[in-house]
Design a protein around this motif. Structure first.
Motif, PDB file in Angstrom:
ATOM      1  N   LEU A  15       0.826  -1.193   0.000  1.00 22.49           N
ATOM      2  CA  LEU A  15       0.000   0.000   0.000  1.00 22.49           C
ATOM      3  C   LEU A  15       0.874   1.262   0.000  1.00 22.49           C
ATOM      4  O   LEU A  15       0.581   2.236  -0.707  1.00 22.49           O
ATOM      5  CB  LEU A  15      -0.918  -0.001   1.217  1.00 22.49           C
ATOM      6  CG  LEU A  15      -2.038   1.017   1.241  1.00 22.49           C
ATOM      7  CD1 LEU A  15      -2.954   0.833   0.043  1.00 22.49           C
ATOM      8  CD2 LEU A  15      -2.826   0.891   2.525  1.00 22.49           C
ATOM      9  N   VAL A  18       2.161   1.720  -3.489  1.00 26.49           N
ATOM     10  CA  VAL A  18       1.142   2.301  -4.355  1.00 26.49           C
ATOM     11  C   VAL A  18       1.117   3.815  -4.164  1.00 26.49           C
ATOM     12  O   VAL A  18       1.061   4.572  -5.145  1.00 26.49           O
ATOM     13  CB  VAL A  18      -0.251   1.692  -4.078  1.00 26.49           C
ATOM     14  CG1 VAL A  18      -1.340   2.474  -4.785  1.00 26.49           C
ATOM     15  CG2 VAL A  18      -0.299   0.235  -4.499  1.00 26.49           C
ATOM     16  N   LYS A  22       1.931   6.572  -7.059  1.00 28.65           N
ATOM     17  CA  LYS A  22       0.942   7.566  -7.461  1.00 28.65           C
ATOM     18  C   LYS A  22       1.519   8.976  -7.357  1.00 28.65           C
ATOM     19  O   LYS A  22       1.215   9.836  -8.188  1.00 28.65           O
ATOM     20  CB  LYS A  22      -0.327   7.418  -6.630  1.00 28.65           C
ATOM     21  CG  LYS A  22      -1.091   6.142  -6.995  1.00 28.65           C
ATOM     22  CD  LYS A  22      -2.421   6.109  -6.351  1.00 28.65           C
ATOM     23  CE  LYS A  22      -3.345   6.823  -7.297  1.00 28.65           C
ATOM     24  NZ  LYS A  22      -4.742   6.574  -7.096  1.00 28.65           N
ATOM     25  N   VAL A  50       1.591   0.667 -10.782  1.00 24.35           N
ATOM     26  CA  VAL A  50       0.475   0.902  -9.863  1.00 24.35           C
ATOM     27  C   VAL A  50      -0.549  -0.221 -10.004  1.00 24.35           C
ATOM     28  O   VAL A  50      -1.041  -0.768  -9.013  1.00 24.35           O
ATOM     29  CB  VAL A  50      -0.182   2.281 -10.116  1.00 24.35           C
ATOM     30  CG1 VAL A  50      -1.480   2.411  -9.348  1.00 24.35           C
ATOM     31  CG2 VAL A  50       0.764   3.396  -9.743  1.00 24.35           C
ATOM     32  N   ALA A  51      -0.855  -0.580 -11.241  1.00 22.11           N
ATOM     33  CA  ALA A  51      -1.829  -1.655 -11.479  1.00 22.11           C
ATOM     34  C   ALA A  51      -1.331  -2.978 -10.909  1.00 22.11           C
ATOM     35  O   ALA A  51      -2.110  -3.734 -10.312  1.00 22.11           O
ATOM     36  CB  ALA A  51      -2.108  -1.781 -12.974  1.00 22.11           C
ATOM     37  N   ARG A  54      -1.699  -2.867  -7.105  1.00 32.54           N
ATOM     38  CA  ARG A  54      -3.095  -3.012  -6.702  1.00 32.54           C
ATOM     39  C   ARG A  54      -3.587  -4.441  -6.890  1.00 32.54           C
ATOM     40  O   ARG A  54      -4.374  -4.947  -6.078  1.00 32.54           O
ATOM     41  CB  ARG A  54      -3.976  -2.063  -7.498  1.00 32.54           C
ATOM     42  CG  ARG A  54      -3.854  -0.639  -7.067  1.00 32.54           C
ATOM     43  CD  ARG A  54      -4.814   0.225  -7.812  1.00 32.54           C
ATOM     44  NE  ARG A  54      -4.841   1.562  -7.255  1.00 32.54           N
ATOM     45  CZ  ARG A  54      -5.518   2.538  -7.792  1.00 32.54           C
ATOM     46  NH1 ARG A  54      -6.228   2.353  -8.883  1.00 32.54           N
ATOM     47  NH2 ARG A  54      -5.500   3.727  -7.235  1.00 32.54           N
ATOM     48  N   THR A  55      -3.111  -5.108  -7.921  1.00 33.23           N
ATOM     49  CA  THR A  55      -3.477  -6.506  -8.152  1.00 33.23           C
ATOM     50  C   THR A  55      -2.963  -7.383  -7.014  1.00 33.23           C
ATOM     51  O   THR A  55      -3.680  -8.259  -6.516  1.00 33.23           O
ATOM     52  CB  THR A  55      -2.908  -6.998  -9.499  1.00 33.23           C
ATOM     53  OG1 THR A  55      -3.461  -6.181 -10.532  1.00 33.23           O
ATOM     54  CG2 THR A  55      -3.256  -8.448  -9.739  1.00 33.23           C
ATOM     55  N   LEU A  57      -2.338  -6.403  -3.968  1.00 31.55           N
ATOM     56  CA  LEU A  57      -3.155  -6.118  -2.780  1.00 31.55           C
ATOM     57  C   LEU A  57      -4.462  -6.883  -2.829  1.00 31.55           C
ATOM     58  O   LEU A  57      -4.910  -7.420  -1.827  1.00 31.55           O
ATOM     59  CB  LEU A  57      -3.451  -4.608  -2.709  1.00 31.55           C
ATOM     60  CG  LEU A  57      -2.417  -3.749  -2.036  1.00 31.55           C
ATOM     61  CD1 LEU A  57      -2.821  -2.288  -2.130  1.00 31.55           C
ATOM     62  CD2 LEU A  57      -2.240  -4.152  -0.592  1.00 31.55           C
ATOM     63  N   ARG A  58      -5.064  -6.930  -3.999  1.00 31.48           N
ATOM     64  CA  ARG A  58      -6.331  -7.643  -4.161  1.00 31.48           C
ATOM     65  C   ARG A  58      -6.151  -9.139  -3.916  1.00 31.48           C
ATOM     66  O   ARG A  58      -7.007  -9.788  -3.324  1.00 31.48           O
ATOM     67  CB  ARG A  58      -6.849  -7.392  -5.570  1.00 31.48           C
ATOM     68  CG  ARG A  58      -8.258  -7.728  -5.757  1.00 31.48           C
ATOM     69  CD  ARG A  58      -9.052  -6.615  -5.155  1.00 31.48           C
ATOM     70  NE  ARG A  58     -10.292  -6.543  -5.885  1.00 31.48           N
ATOM     71  CZ  ARG A  58     -11.441  -6.282  -5.334  1.00 31.48           C
ATOM     72  NH1 ARG A  58     -11.486  -6.029  -4.047  1.00 31.48           N
ATOM     73  NH2 ARG A  58     -12.513  -6.239  -6.040  1.00 31.48           N
TER      74      ARG A  58
END
Length: 61
Positions: A15, A18, A22, A50-51, A54-55, A57-58
């Motif tokens: 996080l 990320v 950003k 970034v993508a 986030r992936t 993290l998901r």
């Protein structure tokens, strides 16, 4: 950043990554608007990083 490196990190660290990416993306877009960007392709790479983050993290949720 490599996806394998991101998967080794804790969710809080990802996080934070990320957030850093950003911020970098914001600065790159500002440079683009001012016409002072050295490498315009860097924007694409940061967006994809970034993508990826986030992936990951998901996946961890």
């Amino acid at each position: 950043m490599d996806i394998q490196e991101l998967r080794k990190l804790e969710p809080e660290e990802v996080l934070g990554k990320v957030h850093e990416l950003k911020q970098e993306l914001f600065h790159l877009r500002c440079q683009l608007a001012l016409g002072r960007i050295e490498n315009p392709m860097r924007i694409r790479h940061v967006r994809r990083d970034v993508a990826r983050a986030r992936t990951v993290l998901r996946e961890k949720k």
